[in-house]
Enzyme design. Structure first.
Site, short mmCIF file in Angstrom:
data_model
loop_
_atom_site.label_atom_id
_atom_site.label_comp_id
_atom_site.label_asym_id
_atom_site.label_seq_id
_atom_site.Cartn_x
_atom_site.Cartn_y
_atom_site.Cartn_z
N HIS A 48 0.81 -1.23 0.00
CA HIS A 48 0.00 0.00 0.00
C HIS A 48 0.83 1.28 0.00
O HIS A 48 0.27 2.36 0.01
CB HIS A 48 -0.96 -0.01 1.19
CG HIS A 48 -2.06 -1.03 1.04
ND1 HIS A 48 -2.91 -1.05 -0.04
CD2 HIS A 48 -2.41 -2.08 1.80
CE1 HIS A 48 -3.76 -2.04 0.09
NE2 HIS A 48 -3.48 -2.70 1.19
N ARG A 73 6.77 -6.25 3.19
CA ARG A 73 5.47 -6.72 2.69
C ARG A 73 5.48 -6.64 1.17
O ARG A 73 5.57 -5.55 0.61
CB ARG A 73 4.30 -5.94 3.26
CG ARG A 73 2.97 -6.47 2.70
CD ARG A 73 1.77 -6.18 3.54
NE ARG A 73 1.32 -4.81 3.48
CZ ARG A 73 0.15 -4.40 3.98
NH1 ARG A 73 -0.66 -5.29 4.56
NH2 ARG A 73 -0.22 -3.13 3.93
N ASP A 87 16.73 -11.34 -2.77
CA ASP A 87 18.06 -11.01 -3.29
C ASP A 87 18.50 -9.62 -2.80
O ASP A 87 19.69 -9.38 -2.61
CB ASP A 87 18.09 -11.06 -4.82
CG ASP A 87 18.19 -12.49 -5.36
OD1 ASP A 87 18.08 -12.66 -6.58
OD2 ASP A 87 18.37 -13.42 -4.55
N GLU A 152 -6.74 -12.34 6.29
CA GLU A 152 -7.58 -11.14 6.18
C GLU A 152 -8.82 -11.33 5.32
O GLU A 152 -9.22 -10.46 4.55
CB GLU A 152 -6.76 -9.96 5.66
CG GLU A 152 -5.77 -10.24 4.58
CD GLU A 152 -4.80 -9.07 4.38
OE1 GLU A 152 -4.92 -8.03 5.03
OE2 GLU A 152 -3.91 -9.19 3.53
N ASP A 178 -8.83 -5.32 6.08
CA ASP A 178 -9.30 -6.17 4.98
C ASP A 178 -10.24 -7.26 5.48
O ASP A 178 -11.22 -7.61 4.82
CB ASP A 178 -8.11 -6.80 4.24
CG ASP A 178 -7.45 -5.80 3.29
OD1 ASP A 178 -6.23 -5.62 3.36
OD2 ASP A 178 -8.19 -5.18 2.49
#
Ligand SMILES: O=C(O)C(=O)C[C@H](O)[C@@H](O)CO
Length: 256
Positions: A48, A73, A87, A152, A178
């Site tokens: 987000h 996230r 990585d 969620e 959510d």
């Protein structure tokens, strides 16, 4: 020399209470500042906040040496983004919208090199391996991966026990906003039905022997989540903290 130990994974497994904050400016300078506050972990939000792999990578760098562990996230739980952020040096991933055990199993595989998983091998040019300076990175990295799946939706609640039973899932993190939306209480994560569902989910996660996580920027609600067993507890969002402080200051002078 092996891959760096993941202290956050270890602390979760030890049952430590871990307080975190969302880092949503998508900016290394702001995240570096947040990294001096004293939180145990910070979410570098690729879902987000306006992040991409490069902005996530420089924020991971900015937290080098900070007491705040970077939890990245990803925007979606897909192999291509997971291998890129791993990585870049991420060891702990928060993956949104995990509804089934099959999804969780695929995420475990995406975070691990073969034969346990399908993570592509690019260690020679990856920050994670010290650009090749950690010769044993590929053979030791799998054990340091920390997967936190987000619960969620109603489907995720229904499948919660199976999701928590997946070997390689370190924690289940409830997304109150959510979840409320999916339950039909759009914008109201404090609806009694949602609160009851989250309380039950936190208990089930603990019974399954996994770490639990949740977010609340309201102090009293966060305290309640902690009483319900929330271990990985996000108690703030940097963007919200900044916006509110700026508005309060402007109002203070305007409204004198
Ligand atoms: O559903 C939720 O709640 C979360 O996953 C956290 C939010 O995405 C975070 O941006 C705070 O609103």
């Amino acid at each position: 020399m092996p891959a760096p130990e993941n202290p956050f994974k270890k602390a979760l497994a030890a049952g430590d209470m871990l307080y975190g904050c969302w880092a949503g400016f998508a900016d290394a300078y702001a995240t570096e500042i947040l990294g001096t506050a004293g939180f145990d972990w910070l979410v570098l939000d690729g879902e987000h906040a306006p992040n991409d792999v490069r902005s996530l990578s420089v924020q991971i760098q900015a937290l080098q040496g900070s007491a705040s562990h970077p939890v990245v996230r990803v925007p979606i739980g897909e192999d291509w983004i997971i291998k890129q952020v791993l990585d870049a040096g991420a060891q702990s991933l928060l993956v949104p919208m995990v509804d089934t055990a099959e999804q969780a199993e695929a995420l475990v595989r995406a975070m691990r090199y073969p034969p346990e998983g399908v993570r592509g091998s690019g260690a020679a040019l990856a920050r994670a391996s010290g650009f090749g300076a950690i010769p044993d990175y590929i053979t030791t990295a799998n054990d340091q991966m920390c997967l936190i799946v987000q619960i969620e939706s109603r489907a995720a609640l229904e499948n919660l026990d199976a999701i928590c039973a997946v070997d390689g899932v370190d924690a289940a993190f409830i997304g109150p906003s959510d979840l409320a939306n999916d339950m039909g209480y759009r914008g109201d994560a404090t609806a009694p039905e949602v609160m009851e569902a989250m309380k039950d989910a936190l208990a089930r996660i603990k019974t399954a022997g996994k770490a639990s996580g949740i977010l609340a920027i309201d102090h009293d609600i966060a305290m309640m989540y902690r009483d319900w067993g929330g271990q990985m507890l996000a108690v703030g969002i940097d963007v919200v903290l900044f916006a509110q402080a700026a508005r309060d200051l402007a109002a203070k002078w305007h409204d004198g």
